[in-house]
Design a protein around this motif. Structure first.
Motif, PDB file in Angstrom:
ATOM      1  N   ILE A   1     -75.435 -42.662  -6.650  1.00 15.93           N
ATOM      2  CA  ILE A   1     -76.533 -43.629  -7.132  1.00 15.93           C
ATOM      3  C   ILE A   1     -76.115 -44.380  -8.539  1.00 15.93           C
ATOM      4  O   ILE A   1     -76.721 -45.255  -8.692  1.00 15.93           O
ATOM      5  CB  ILE A   1     -77.549 -42.554  -7.330  1.00 15.93           C
ATOM      6  CG1 ILE A   1     -78.188 -41.969  -5.961  1.00 15.93           C
ATOM      7  CG2 ILE A   1     -78.619 -43.402  -7.970  1.00 15.93           C
ATOM      8  CD1 ILE A   1     -79.231 -40.885  -5.873  1.00 15.93           C
ATOM      9  N   LEU A   2     -75.553 -43.441  -9.425  1.00 16.72           N
ATOM     10  CA  LEU A   2     -75.254 -44.149 -10.733  1.00 16.72           C
ATOM     11  C   LEU A   2     -74.079 -45.263 -10.534  1.00 16.72           C
ATOM     12  O   LEU A   2     -73.990 -45.945 -11.478  1.00 16.72           O
ATOM     13  CB  LEU A   2     -74.619 -43.023 -11.780  1.00 16.72           C
ATOM     14  CG  LEU A   2     -75.817 -41.957 -12.133  1.00 16.72           C
ATOM     15  CD1 LEU A   2     -75.182 -40.878 -12.955  1.00 16.72           C
ATOM     16  CD2 LEU A   2     -77.043 -42.483 -12.766  1.00 16.72           C
ATOM     17  N   ASN A   3     -73.223 -45.147  -9.495  1.00 17.21           N
ATOM     18  CA  ASN A   3     -72.371 -46.354  -9.333  1.00 17.21           C
ATOM     19  C   ASN A   3     -73.118 -47.421  -8.509  1.00 17.21           C
ATOM     20  O   ASN A   3     -72.065 -48.413  -8.041  1.00 17.21           O
ATOM     21  CB  ASN A   3     -71.160 -45.799  -8.513  1.00 17.21           C
ATOM     22  CG  ASN A   3     -70.332 -45.109  -9.869  1.00 17.21           C
ATOM     23  OD1 ASN A   3     -70.018 -45.747 -10.852  1.00 17.21           O
ATOM     24  ND2 ASN A   3     -70.045 -43.749  -9.668  1.00 17.21           N
TER      25      ASN A   3
ATOM     26  N   PRO B   1     -76.299 -53.081  -9.728  1.00 17.62           N
ATOM     27  CA  PRO B   1     -77.890 -53.380  -9.888  1.00 17.62           C
ATOM     28  C   PRO B   1     -78.566 -54.286  -9.094  1.00 17.62           C
ATOM     29  O   PRO B   1     -79.710 -54.568  -9.751  1.00 17.62           O
ATOM     30  CB  PRO B   1     -77.661 -53.738 -11.651  1.00 17.62           C
ATOM     31  CG  PRO B   1     -76.450 -54.245 -11.654  1.00 17.62           C
ATOM     32  CD  PRO B   1     -75.693 -53.669 -10.507  1.00 17.62           C
TER      33      PRO B   1
ATOM     34  N   GLU C   1     -82.278 -54.050  -8.074  1.00 19.50           N
ATOM     35  CA  GLU C   1     -82.848 -52.758  -8.502  1.00 19.50           C
ATOM     36  C   GLU C   1     -84.288 -52.981  -9.350  1.00 19.50           C
ATOM     37  O   GLU C   1     -84.902 -52.103  -9.550  1.00 19.50           O
ATOM     38  CB  GLU C   1     -81.789 -52.142  -9.452  1.00 19.50           C
ATOM     39  CG  GLU C   1     -80.730 -51.341  -8.529  1.00 19.50           C
ATOM     40  CD  GLU C   1     -81.032 -49.961  -8.060  1.00 19.50           C
ATOM     41  OE1 GLU C   1     -81.715 -49.241  -9.131  1.00 19.50           O
ATOM     42  OE2 GLU C   1     -80.971 -49.587  -7.080  1.00 19.50           O
TER      43      GLU C   1
ATOM     44  N   GLN D   1     -81.451 -45.571  -9.209  1.00 15.45           N
ATOM     45  CA  GLN D   1     -80.729 -45.090 -10.236  1.00 15.45           C
ATOM     46  C   GLN D   1     -81.379 -44.811 -11.562  1.00 15.45           C
ATOM     47  O   GLN D   1     -81.064 -43.824 -12.482  1.00 15.45           O
ATOM     48  CB  GLN D   1     -80.096 -46.679 -10.730  1.00 15.45           C
ATOM     49  CG  GLN D   1     -78.644 -46.297 -11.714  1.00 15.45           C
ATOM     50  CD  GLN D   1     -78.148 -47.676 -11.636  1.00 15.45           C
ATOM     51  OE1 GLN D   1     -78.248 -48.526 -12.317  1.00 15.45           O
ATOM     52  NE2 GLN D   1     -76.868 -47.593 -10.885  1.00 15.45           N
ATOM     53  N   SER D   2     -82.708 -45.532 -11.764  1.00 10.26           N
ATOM     54  CA  SER D   2     -83.354 -45.279 -13.094  1.00 10.26           C
ATOM     55  C   SER D   2     -83.730 -43.847 -13.027  1.00 10.26           C
ATOM     56  O   SER D   2     -84.207 -43.168 -14.048  1.00 10.26           O
ATOM     57  CB  SER D   2     -84.414 -46.452 -13.343  1.00 10.26           C
ATOM     58  OG  SER D   2     -85.280 -46.459 -12.245  1.00 10.26           O
TER      59      SER D   2
ATOM     60  N   CYS E   1     -82.677 -41.498 -11.376  1.00  9.40           N
ATOM     61  CA  CYS E   1     -81.645 -40.450 -11.646  1.00  9.40           C
ATOM     62  C   CYS E   1     -81.263 -40.344 -13.230  1.00  9.40           C
ATOM     63  O   CYS E   1     -81.150 -38.992 -13.536  1.00  9.40           O
ATOM     64  CB  CYS E   1     -80.374 -40.870 -10.983  1.00  9.40           C
ATOM     65  SG  CYS E   1     -79.924 -40.041  -9.432  1.00  9.40           S
TER      66      CYS E   1
ATOM     67  N   ASN F   1     -71.883 -41.621 -17.249  1.00 17.18           N
ATOM     68  CA  ASN F   1     -72.694 -42.731 -16.525  1.00 17.18           C
ATOM     69  C   ASN F   1     -74.038 -42.776 -16.902  1.00 17.18           C
ATOM     70  O   ASN F   1     -74.578 -43.865 -17.203  1.00 17.18           O
ATOM     71  CB  ASN F   1     -72.746 -42.681 -14.999  1.00 17.18           C
ATOM     72  CG  ASN F   1     -71.355 -43.345 -14.504  1.00 17.18           C
ATOM     73  OD1 ASN F   1     -70.703 -44.443 -15.100  1.00 17.18           O
ATOM     74  ND2 ASN F   1     -70.639 -43.019 -13.538  1.00 17.18           N
TER      75      ASN F   1
END
Length: 1725
Positions: free
Chosen positions: A742-744, A747, A750, A759-760, A762, A819
């Motif tokens: 998810i962090l990779n 964007p 998003e 992502q936000s 997480c 990350n």
């Protein structure tokens, strides 16, 4: 760190080298290492010798080893029973590699009994690992010496060939010795040999036995075993009970069972491998049994018979007995019949096939484990021959046989081997028998086929095999009614067609036709019928799934689940192996969703079937994430939100979110049972969906799933119940893999909408909730725990053990944290995660210290590397001191870091990461970097500190890396780049102590600059981009050094390096290379962009170096004009290449960078570039290209290009050959001017509406918030370029053509009008007026400007410039320096423009000029009057411009008198007063000096002389002031500047007054002249002019003015020192003469006017004559003296100051004197 150098390399280091993880990666180096350590590999464990007197004596005699180490070595020797010298070697290796302290702490540890005991125990562990690593080295050689894919195959093969002779005998002896070894006791080995240590010794003993047998097994897999050796090994293993009759078996506990089993497995495998069953099978097939080595060994065979007949009490005997049965049955079936039967019976009793399955599973998976795959190959041959040789019915349970076969087939390439072999032989017969019971028993066949899937070819075979089935087996308890049969019931015939599944109409089904025949046999369950019926199994599988869906809520569900699970497992395997068959399997895959929905909603769901369903979906999701998500979304399996979350708070609170069927299953079924197959599958599925980059809407649908993981699983998974070891670690690893994915995510998509993205979510969860703490806990596992888990692993290698999973989990935790910190939004508050990461705990109790200590981990280089990367991130962003967190361990950790960087064998990537960490620490961690720099202060006599390198200084390590004498592979390019980056950071941060040490190091500058003297491959060829960065760092360091240090103090070695750089023509080389680099980046965009950052870095560094070379040419040794010209032309070509790619943003950015350099060089190297090739054509092309590109991106580039063009025009002008470029260039520039002017209008209007009316005084500049109007903005520079082009276009024809095409003037004038009205856009206004001023110099240009409505745009709006509510008379005139941009300057420019237009257009413009003076009459009169009160240069300049305009207007007196008579009279009066003021101020220097100081309230301005070149005087003045401190001289020069301004004003004033007084000739000759036309300007008085407005200007004023001019001329003649140049002196003299001439003229004219005026009294006339006669006679005599010396003429008659004494001058002077003489005579009459 040890006091003595290492005699030998440690075994662990050797193992790391052979694995290819070290810096030694060249085959030559590997071969050298193997040769050096050949003896050690051959001797194996016997390399380590027992203690001896000779060794002890030799150690005592060795003077290289310090006594403390000798003493401690003897203690080690006693505890380990190891040779004394080797004990010291082990100690030295340990201190070098594993000791976690400093040299200072070592001394205290050795002296302290308790600490030394702890150290001894650590050395014991190190010694044990050394022994294991030695055996692992041999295993590695045997694993890969025949593998063609391995890079070191040839080297390994050579070594194995040398080892081949004695390896077996040596290792066999060692195995026997270990088996028979007595456990050590405290009596024999000292007090430290406690029970725990004995237990540890035994574990080590068992592990070494297993490893020795593993080596022997791999050896015999490649080399034939003689029959005698087989007999020997059989006896040996029988004696030892296959590992179970250990000498020390009374000490073995349950934890050691795995190792004991492993010994048994390898004992059994060695014997089976020694029987060579594969070759036996081949001999039997070819009917040549005599070729086998056991054919003629009857004695050995009989002995083996006798030995094996005693076997049967241990399960490990099974495979050996089975292999021997095959040998005896094949080679001597007659004589060994009874033996075969007895041994065969024993074999089956031992459940050999179950044992084989268990053994292969115990050896681990064969994916990356050579031993396991070799064992499977061995058993494959055994199984194949057994099944070929014996009836299947006699071999026991079919299922056990299939299980063993499936386990064997997991080895690589065995599945392909199976399909290529004959179907009626070997394992093919098992497949045939499994087909015989299909589909009555569906599992066996599908289990086998699943195992037979390994690649695409086998997948297609399996698919086709199942697609074309020809038999259908059923079981009947009773004979059905619709069957005809034979009397013996062996053949049935179906009377009617039959649907095989009780499914509804229209559903997929199988229909057996009428007349179908079936073979019948009786079984335990009844009639077993094998129908001769062709069908596709895939259709049958669909029917099976449909049946399960029908019975899902009945009692039959478990029976049907048993049938469907093998189908799902096969489906999963086939689509994951070959995706192309997935379309054909759509009927199956599409039913999985419904199956998942139904099965998860029953009371007691079948967990394994559900897991299989999800596994299938994982494979589908990898290819079709969107489709899988949309279908899965409706099943209720995944967690979901009843109402979509709209903000982060709602997400985190999980408001309205349901756990779904999976969540219920986890809580109700899996957690109580302690088995988690569905959870593992669920985590993989969600990770796959995330990686599939679903759209933003679908990604948000995954929020409940991710939230369940983050809230309910990650914080608590470690507390769940687990039945199986290793599952906890696996689940933790999968959770972090999901978060990592998810962090990779990119964007894209998003940020749409207000709902948070995955992502936000997480990032927020990890930063602010318990999930983050869970990740911190994982990272805090620590290096010791990991080492313990690795040590406890029984296997010799592999990548799937619990230790490897733990390492992977910790690595993921590092990456995830890194990350989160990188992506987390900036915030004033510190998040809980950041607190947990940076809090200072007790000694070694904080996370920073734990992270730093991962440097001690040696198994996986990636683990310390990622830990250091996280440290680097924390060091740069977290407000804390890493040094403080490390506490007392700081020095030891520093030593460990530097040891790894210094090590010749260490993995290069760790070295690079450590240096990158130190590079960041230079700026952000002052304490830490001081620790690593480790500089020692030397005693200095002068009182200044001098530093030297400490023993543990990172600088020493970096210098060693850069040392040119080192061999190339010690410092590969990436490492060199990291070392140079670190040095650059020191220079950038100005670490003076470190820099002072580095500068003085021998050969430092030579080694540092070495990269600049190399020859790189051309940019178009492949090259390592880090080499470019290395060169860039060197250039930057040189640049910073030259910038910091004055040239006299530079090191001689640096100067010589720069001299060599210049003499070796490296300037030309790098210039050419950078140009090629830019061109390559622009031509092959794919290649270029890939290295764009590195290329940009080098180009930027080269740019810095060239800029420095331009300003410090002496130091940089760049003096040759030809070289400078070459460099400039290369920069020009590179810039052109980049900017001619308007579609490529990277190229344009590169071009922008180059344009800056181009502009700077153009300004610095003017003298060189005069003779350069024409610059305008390429610059024009660049401008055209940039104007097509994205305007916002190219704003600054356009500005720089305009500046460059302006400079080029100023340097080269418009050469004849370049006129062709002018029309197009003008067109481009004018289009830009028009666009920018229109944009400025919009912007100004917007700002005016938005802002409140501002109270501006004359001094205010443009508002700051307007970004459009800047001194170096595009609009302003485009106007300046237009002006330069206009100036270059002498006849103005080109300009007129462009203005006809583009309405540029109306746009500029509209913007000018708006700017003046709103008093904004100062720079634009000035630039626009300069352009108009330049246009106005030609008749066509002036007409165009006037025709465009200049007076409407300027006249009234100009009032806003100096009128405002805050302005009073005191503020009316600025005291700013005249050259700084200001609104008064704008007003002055407008005056100049009016003057120029009137001068050029004359009568065509008179009305407009009168309008202008009428509107601004107040300001004009104020200005003329203000000279008395304000004598600043700015005020005088305005007066000068005003009088200049009035001078032009005075030529049209009659028109002026007609339109503005009052103003004309006011102007005349004010001009006379101005003349009086100037004369007075010029006459009294002291008074002027006093007024300047008193009135201005500030020191005298050191402004330039108006008649001088503006650059020279202020620079000279400021230098003299600052250097010499001679204030008086500076004030004298400032006074002179004011005097010059006053003189200019005076000369123009008198010239103007000349137009307001009668013409001299006319008034002398014309008796009938109307005197009323001309007013009397001066009163009849001869007093000296006073500085008082009450005293009217008089004839005395004019005479005084002449006297002042004469006295100033005299002063100039007297002064010999060159205050100003001779040319300027000449101009000053001319100006004085011009003033005098006009003054005489006005005086004569006004005098005759008075004499002829009847209103003047005769007495006054007589007085006038007398006074003038005497005054003028005196003046004439003075003038004669000047003319005899050759005084210059007036500029009124000469365009150029003539040479003194020339004929023309004399004539002019004579006529001038004659006029005055004539007047004197006239007066005297």
């Amino acid at each position: 760190m040890a006091d003595a150098g290492l005699c030998v390399r440690s075994s662990r280091e050797l193992w790391t080298i052979l694995l290819g993880r070290s810096a030694l990666r060249e085959p030559v180096q590997i071969e050298a290492e193997l040769d050096r350590n050949y003896e050690r590999l051959l001797q194996g464990l016997s390399y380590y010798k027992p203690p001896s007197v000779a060794s002890a004596d030799a150690l005592k005699a060795d003077k290289k080893v310090v006594q403390t180490l000798k003493d401690f070595g003897l203690r080690i020797s006693k505890l380990l029973g190891l040779d004394e010298q080797q004990s010291v070697q082990i100690l030295q290796c340990y201190l070098q590699e594993d000791y976690r302290g400093t040299r200072n702490t070592l001394k205290s540890v050795l002296q302290d009994e308790r600490q030394s005991q702890a150290l001894l125990l650590k050395i014991v562990e190190y010694y044990y690992e050394e022994r294991v690593c030695l055996l692992r080295c041999v295993l590695l050689l045997l694993t890969y010496f025949q593998d063609e894919r391995h890079p070191y195959r040839a080297e390994f093969s050579n070594c194995v060939t040398k080892l081949e002779k004695d390896l077996v005998s040596n290792y066999q002896q060692q195995f026997e010795a270990l088996f028979k070894a007595e456990a050590p006791t405290w009596e024999t080995h000292g007090n430290l040999m406690t029970e725990r240590q004995v237990c540890r010794w035994l574990v080590q003993c068992l592990r070494e036995q297993a490893l020795l047998l593993e080596v022997l097994f791999l050896y015999y897999a490649y080399f034939e075993m003689p029959p005698s050796d087989l007999l020997t090994f059989t006896r040996l293993f029988k004696e030892q009970g296959f590992g179970q009759r250990q000498t020390n078996r009374h000490l073995i506990d349950k934890s050691m069972d795995t190792l004991v089993d492993r010994i048994g497995y390898f004992s059994s495998l060695i014997l089976v491998e020694g029987m060579d069953i594969d070759f036996l099978h081949k001999c039997a097939l070819e009917d040549h049994p005599e070729q086998h080595q056991f054919y003629n060994t009857q004695d050995i065979s009989k002995e083996m018979d006798q030995l094996l007949l005693t076997f049967g009490d241990i399960s490990h005997h099974g495979p050996v007995l089975l292999g021997w049965v095959l040998i005896r049955h094949t080679l001597s079936p007659d004589e060994a019949g009874s033996v075969v039967r007895r041994i065969g019976h024993t074999t089956l009793q031992l459940q050999v096939f179950q044992y084989l399955t268990q053994m292969l599973q115990g050896l681990g998976s064969s994916s990356n484990n050579c031993t396991a795959s070799t064992a499977r190959m061995c058993i494959y041959g055994l199984l194949s021959f057994v099944i070929t040789s014996f009836e299947e019915d006699t071999l026991g349970s079919q299922q056990h046989l299939i299980n063993a076969a499936c386990e064997v087939l997991t080895a690589p390439s065995l599945a392909e081997l199976f399909w290529e072999s004959k179907p009626n032989m070997g394992l093919g017969m098992i497949l045939d028998s499994a087909m015989g019971v299909f589909p009555h028993r569906i599992g066996p066949l599908l289990q086998l086929l699943t195992a037979l899937l390994s690649d695409k070819s086998t997948a297609k075979r399996v698919y086709m095999f199942l697609d074309k089935m020809s038999f259908y087996t059923e079981v009947y308890k009773h004979k059905p009614n619709d069957i005809l049969s034979r009397d013996d019931e062996t053949l049935w015939r179906r009377q009617a067609p039959k649907l095989l599944y009780p499914l509804g109409a229209g559903q997929t089904n199988l229909r057996m036709p009428q007349g179908c025949l079936g073979q019948v046999c009786m079984g335990e369950q009844g009639y077993v019928v094998r129908w001769d019926y062709s069908y596709s199994s895939w259709t049958l599988f669909t029917c099976e799934i449909e049946m399960l869906l029908h019975v899902v809520s009945t009692a039959d569900v478990l029976v049907h689940c048993e049938r469907v699970k093998p189908i799902l497992d096969l489906l999963h395997k086939i689509i994951s192996t070959d995706w192309t068959v997935s379309d054909c399997l759509l009927p199956l895959t599409s039913r999985i969703y419904m199956l998942l929905q139904r099965l998860t909603s029953v009371i007691n769901p079948p967990v394994d079937v559900i897991a299989s369903c999800v596994n299938c979906l994982i494979v589908l999701a990898a290819r079709q994430p969107g489709k899988v998500w949309s279908s899965l979304h409706h099943t209720g399996f995944l967690p979901f939100a009843s109402t979509p979350p709209t903000n982060m708070a709602q997400c985190i609170s999980a408001e309205g979110m349901k756990a779904g069927n999976y969540g219920n299953l986890l809580v109700l079924i899996e957690q109580p049972r302690g088995e988690y197959p569905v959870t593992i599958a669920f985590l993989r599925l969600v990770t796959t969906l995330v990686k599939g980059q679903l759209g933003s809407t679908q990604s948000r649908g995954l929020i409940p799933c991710v939230l369940l993981v983050l809230k309910e699983m990650l914080p608590t998974y470690h507390k769940w119940r687990y039945n199986t070891h290793g599952v906890r670690e696996r689940i933790g690893c999968l959770i972090l893999e999901l978060v990592h994915a998810i962090l990779n995510l990119s964007p894209e998509g998003e940020s749409q909408g207000s709902a948070p993205s995955l992502q936000s979510l997480c990032i927020y969860s990890l930063a602010n909730t318990e999930a983050g703490q869970a990740v911190v806990n994982i990272m805090g596992v620590g290096v010791d725990t990991i080492d313990m888990v690795l040590a406890a692993q029984p296997s010799s290698g592999g990548c799937d053990g619990p230790g490897q999973v733990l390492i992977q989990t910790v690595k993921l935790a590092f990456s995830v944290t890194n990350n989160v910190i990188r992506l987390k939004p900036q915030s004033d508050t510190v998040s809980p995660l950041e607190q947990a990461l940076t809090q200072h705990g007790g000694h070694g109790n904080n996370l920073i210290a734990v992270l730093a200590k991962y440097i001690y981990h040696k198994h996986d280089p990636a683990l310390p590397r990622l830990a250091i990367q996280l440290l680097k991130r924390l060091a740069s962003v977290a407000p804390m001191s890493v040094y403080a967190c490390l506490g007392s361990d700081a020095a030891a950790i520093r030593d460990a870091f530097l040891t790894r960087v210094q090590s010749k064998t260490e993995d290069m990537r760790i070295k690079v990461t450590i240096l990158e960490f130190l590079t960041v620490a230079v700026e952000t961690q002052p304490g830490l970097i001081e620790l690593f720099l480790n500089l020692e202060v030397k005693d200095s006599t002068e009182g200044s500190k001098e530093f030297s390198l400490g023993e543990w200084s990172c600088l020493a390590v970096v210098l060693e890396l850069l040392d040119c004498d080192q061999q190339k592979y010690w410092c590969p390019p990436l490492l060199q780049r990291a070392a140079l980056a670190f040095l650059h950071a020191l220079w950038q941060d100005r670490r003076d102590s470190a820099l002072s040490v580095l500068r003085t190091q021998e050969k430092f500058w030579e080694n540092l600059t070495r990269p600049l003297f190399g020859t790189l491959p051309s940019p178009s060829e492949t090259t390592e981009p880090c080499v470019l960065e290395s060169c860039a760092f060197v250039m930057k360091i040189i640049g910073l050094e030259i910038y910091y240090v004055v040239s006299e103090s530079l090191e001689a070695s640096l100067k010589s390096a720069l001299q060599r750089f210049s003499s070796s023509r490296r300037y030309e080389y790098w210039s050419q290379y950078v140009k090629d680099l830019v061109c390559a980046a622009c031509d092959g965009e794919d290649e270029g962009v890939r290295w764009l950052s590195e290329s940009q870095m080098l180009i930027s560094a080269w740019r810095t170096l060239l800029i420095l070379s331009a300003s410090h040419s002496e130091v940089m040794q760049l003096k040759e004009d030809s070289v400078r010209l070459k460099l400039f032309m290369d920069v020009l070509e590179g810039t052109k290449a980049a900017l001619l790619m308007p579609q490529s943003i990277p190229c344009l950015r590169l071009g922008s960078m180059m344009t800056t350099l181009l502009l700077i060089l153009l300004k610095q190297w003017k003298s060189v570039l005069v003779s350069a090739p024409a610059l305008l054509p390429p610059l024009s092309l660049m401008l055209e290209s940039v104007l097509q590109a994205d305007q916002q991106l190219m704003e600054r580039t356009k500005a720089k290009l305009f500046s460059t063009l302006i400079s080029a025009l100023q340097i080269q002008g418009l050469n004849g050959g370049e006129i062709s470029q002018l029309p197009q260039l003008l067109l481009c520039v004018c289009e830009t001017v028009q666009d920018e002017a229109l944009a400025l209008i919009d912007s100004t209007r917007h700002m005016t509406q938005k802002a409140e009316p501002q109270e501006d005084s004359m001094e205010t500049d443009a508002p700051r918030n307007l970004q459009k109007d800047q001194r170096d903005g595009v609009c302003v520079l485009a106007l300046h370029l237009s002006k330069e082009l206009c100036r270059a276009d002498e006849d103005g024809e080109q300009w007129l053509q462009v203005m006809r095409k583009i309405p540029v003037l109306p746009s500029v004038l509209s913007a000018l009008e708006l700017s003046l009205r709103s008093k904004q856009n100062l720079y634009f206004t000035e630039a626009a007026l300069h352009l108009l001023l330049t246009l106005a110099r030609t008749p066509q240009g002036a007409a165009a400007v006037a025709g465009a409505g200049v007076i409407q745009s300027i006249c009234l709006p100009l009032l806003s410039v100096y009128e405002g509510p805050a302005n009073g008379t005191a503020q009316a005139f600025s005291r700013k320096p005249q050259d700084s941009p200001c609104w008064p300057g704008v007003y002055r420019l407008c005056l100049s423009l009016m003057e120029s237009l009137l001068k050029t257009l004359r009568y065509s413009f008179i009305n407009e000029a009168l309008d202008f003076i009428g509107v601004h009459q107040e300001r004009i009169l104020q200005c003329l009057n203000a000279v008395r009160t304000v004598q600043s240069l700015a005020c005088l300049d305005e007066a000068d411009h005003t009088v200049g305009f009035l001078l032009q207007l005075s030529s049209f007196c009659k028109e002026w008198q007609f339109h503005l008579p009052k103003l004309l009279r006011d102007v005349q009066v004010n001009l006379c007063y101005l003349c009086q003021t100037c004369a007075y101020l010029l006459h009294s220097k002291k008074m002027l000096h006093h007024y300047l100081q008193a009135k201005n309230g500030e020191p005298l301005p050191t402004g330039p002389l108006p008649l001088t070149r503006p650059q020279q005087v202020p620079q000279a003045a400021s230098k003299e002031t600052s250097v010499g401190g001679d204030r008086e001289e500076a004030e004298a020069k400032a006074l002179q500047a004011v005097q010059c301004s006053l003189l200019k004003i005076l000369s123009k004033t008198l010239a103007t007054l000349q137009h307001f007084t009668p013409d001299c000739c006319q008034i002398l000759l014309d008796q009938s002249m109307d005197l009323a036309e001309y007013r009397t300007l001066f009163v009849l008085s001869f007093n000296t002019p006073a500085f008082d407005s009450d005293v009217a200007p008089s004839f005395g004023t004019l005479l005084a003015t002449i006297n002042v001019a004469l006295s100033m001329l005299g002063e100039i003649e007297k002064k010999k020192e060159p205050v100003v140049s001779s040319e300027e002196t000449q101009a000053l003299k001319s100006l004085l003469m011009f003033s005098m001439e006009n003054c005489f003229y006005v005086l004569i004219s006004q005098a005759i006017r008075c004499l002829k005026d009847p209103a003047v009294l005769p007495r006054d006339k007589q007085r006038l004559k007398q006074e003038l006669s005497s005054e003028l006679s005196t003046l004439l005599s003075t003038l004669f003296r000047f003319f005899r010396r050759g005084s210059p003429s007036s500029p009124a008659t000469q365009t150029k100051p003539p040479t003194p004494g020339s004929k023309v001058t004399q004539e002019v002077q004579e006529s001038f004197i004659q006029l005055v003489q004539a007047f004197v005579r006239h007066v005297q009459r």
